[in-house]
Design a protein around this motif. Structure first.
Motif: not given
Length: 536
Positions: A297-301
């Motif tokens: 959701p926040k560009g995390e892995k």
């Protein structure tokens, strides 16, 4: 006069290199002379590439897929021979035998452990590269094609589609696979649930045997013909060509890819896929490609699971089939693309949309990496708790890849002993594990250790006794022939690849190549000084 010790090492190196160059040159000279005596057709000097030839490296690297086996520390062939005719291959086998030279044969260079272009166990060795033997003769009236071993499977698909929009062939998804080696291991693809493997759809072959004879199915006999269709490459002879049986395909097929992340309930969906994938309509093939990406959701892995599919029919019927049997996927008409079978080949292979089918004639691989791979077969759904442990391990690696390939359909209807490939009824799906990297030998150990740990973690959830593996995903961790291969030594990996078919393969090998001329790190061994009753 004494020579200072600091001069000795460089001097010794120069002498060794000089001796090696002389050996290579004399071997090539003797081989060339032998070919001219034993080939009915002229062998031009342009078919040889010695180590001091400016084109040697480019030819060696041309179709080699695993960059791990091209690093400077890996052994190199004395020279590469690129035959122009089948008679040249025949003569090459005769001359290797006469001169006592170890032979490696390459059709497409996709052997996962580089065995078609590297020998870590025997030197000197040469490569016979079949890249110039790539004729594809399609006979639509006979529903068949003769395909030379150096052609890629993509070229085969293209040549079939040139003649007919409603014929195809059920083999590999990667279009740069060399046909010669590909079919020797089984050759699975997106139509396997409808028509079985490529090897299930071979009706004849031409092969050079250990005596240097060119044999077809009638001349080799049914046991020999059985062994080469799934018994692994380079154990019984040099495949020159296959006669394949074409299969009907609809004028319109449908493809789709639906991706779910962990945050989008990927775990529950994948668990459900395991329960239904082998029971779906046999016109429907849905594999799952599992990777790690910055897609949270926040560009995390996070882990992504992509449901990549071919359906042999139109979108309307596909939507009905999925709604009835796998509604959890949430497939919509917008996800579906109707196309021709040949364009579906490009889609499944990962080509960008609107790529013209003519790209298949280039025979080039989309990807070349340093990699290590392994495989498993699954007979019972892997529980969600185990999947969560799997995600943790994937998130700890740089570029992991898993591909889950569904079985069922025709794969369950063909007997385990019909051909040497034994993974049939009772298999839900196959797993391919891959770790790739780009920094050469530098961090290879880290990535190889990671995939071995992952393989160990998966042990309770996959097939057992034996823990089965797919021979075209060659894995030397399973065991290797050391110098003189023995039945006991080879059976460690042999039963994993072939189950009880390994015994019959050994009997065929003992009959057709008792001196073990065709050998490599995982070739089928002959029984030593023993008649067939040893395995009766």
């Amino acid at each position: 006069m004494m020579i200072p010790s600091n001069y000795l090492l460089p001097l010794l190196s120069v002498l060794l290199l000089s001796a090696s160059a002389t050996t290579s040159a004399s071997l090539l000279d003797n081989f060339s002379k032998c070919l001219s005596v034993n080939s009915e057709l002229y062998v031009p000097s342009s078919t040889f590439f010695s180590q001091n030839n400016s084109s040697f490296s480019s030819i060696l690297e041309s179709s080699a897929q695993n960059l791990r086996y091209l690093v400077p520390s890996m052994p190199k062939p004395e020279f590469i021979f690129t035959p122009l005719y089948e008679a040249h291959v025949q003569a090459a086998v005769i001359c290797c035998k006469e001169l006592g030279v170890h032979l490696r044969v390459r059709s497409g260079g996709h052997d996962y452990e580089g065995l078609s272009y590297v020998s870590e166990t025997e030197t000197p060795f040469i490569i016979v590269d079949l890249a110039k033997l790539r004729s594809v003769k399609v006979d639509i009236d006979d529903n068949s094609a003769w395909v030379q071993a150096g052609a890629t499977i993509g070229e085969v698909y293209y040549r079939i589609s040139e003649k007919s929009k409603t014929h195809g062939f059920p083999a590999g998804l990667c279009t740069s696979l060399g046909v010669g080696g590909h079919i020797t291991g089984g050759a699975y693809g997106s139509m396997m649930r409808k028509y079985g493997l490529g090897a299930d759809n071979v009706v004849d072959a031409r092969i050079v045997d250990a005596s240097g004879r060119i044999l077809d199915r009638e001349a080799m006999g049914e046991d020999f013909f059985w062994a080469i269709r799934g018994g692994g490459g380079a154990s019984f002879g040099v495949i020159l060509a296959w006669k394949i049986k074409l299969v009907p395909v609809p004028a319109t097929v449908t493809v789709f890819t639906v991706t779910k992340t962990l945050e989008q309930c990927a775990t529950k969906l994948l668990h459900r896929w395991q329960e239904v994938a082998d029971k779906l309509d046999e016109d429907l093939f849905i594999r799952v490609i599992i990777q790690v990406a910055n897609a949270g959701p926040k560009g995390e892995k996070t882990v992504t699971t992509s449901y990549n599919s071919l359906f042999l029919g139109g979108a309307e019927r596909l939507l009905k089939v999925v709604e009835e049997s796998f509604p959890e996927l949430g497939l919509t008409k917008k996800d579906c693309t109707e196309t021709s079978w040949i364009k579906s080949v490009l889609y499944i292979a990962g080509y960008p949309s609107n790529t013209p089918p003519e790209v298949l004639l280039q025979g080039k691989s989309l990807f070349k990496n340093y990699f290590k791979a392994k495989s498993d077969f699954v007979k019972d759904p892997i529980p969600e708790t185990a999947l969560k442990g799997l995600w943790k391990r994937l998130l700890g690696e740089d570029s992991p890849l898993m591909i889950w390939t569904p079985y069922g359909g025709m794969m369950s209807k063909i007997s385990e002993s019909e051909i040497p490939f034994p993974h049939r009824k009772g298999t839900l799906f196959k797993i391919q594990y891959v770790s790739t990297w780009q920094d050469g030998e530098k961090n290879a150990t880290k990535h190889i250790d990671w995939i071995r740990r992952l393989y160990n973690y998966m042990a309770p959830y996959v097939s057992m006794l034996p823990r089965a593996a797919y021979v075209n995903y060659r894995d030397l961790d399973l065991g290797m022939n050391k110098n003189d291969s023995s039945f006991i030594q080879s059976s460690v990996w042999g039963y994993k690849y072939f189950k009880d078919n390994f015994n019959r393969l050994v009997k065929v090998k003992t009959k057709v190549d008792p001196d073990n001329f065709f050998r490599h790190e995982q070739s089928i061994p002959p029984l030593p000084l023993c008649s067939e009753h040893c395995l009766a």
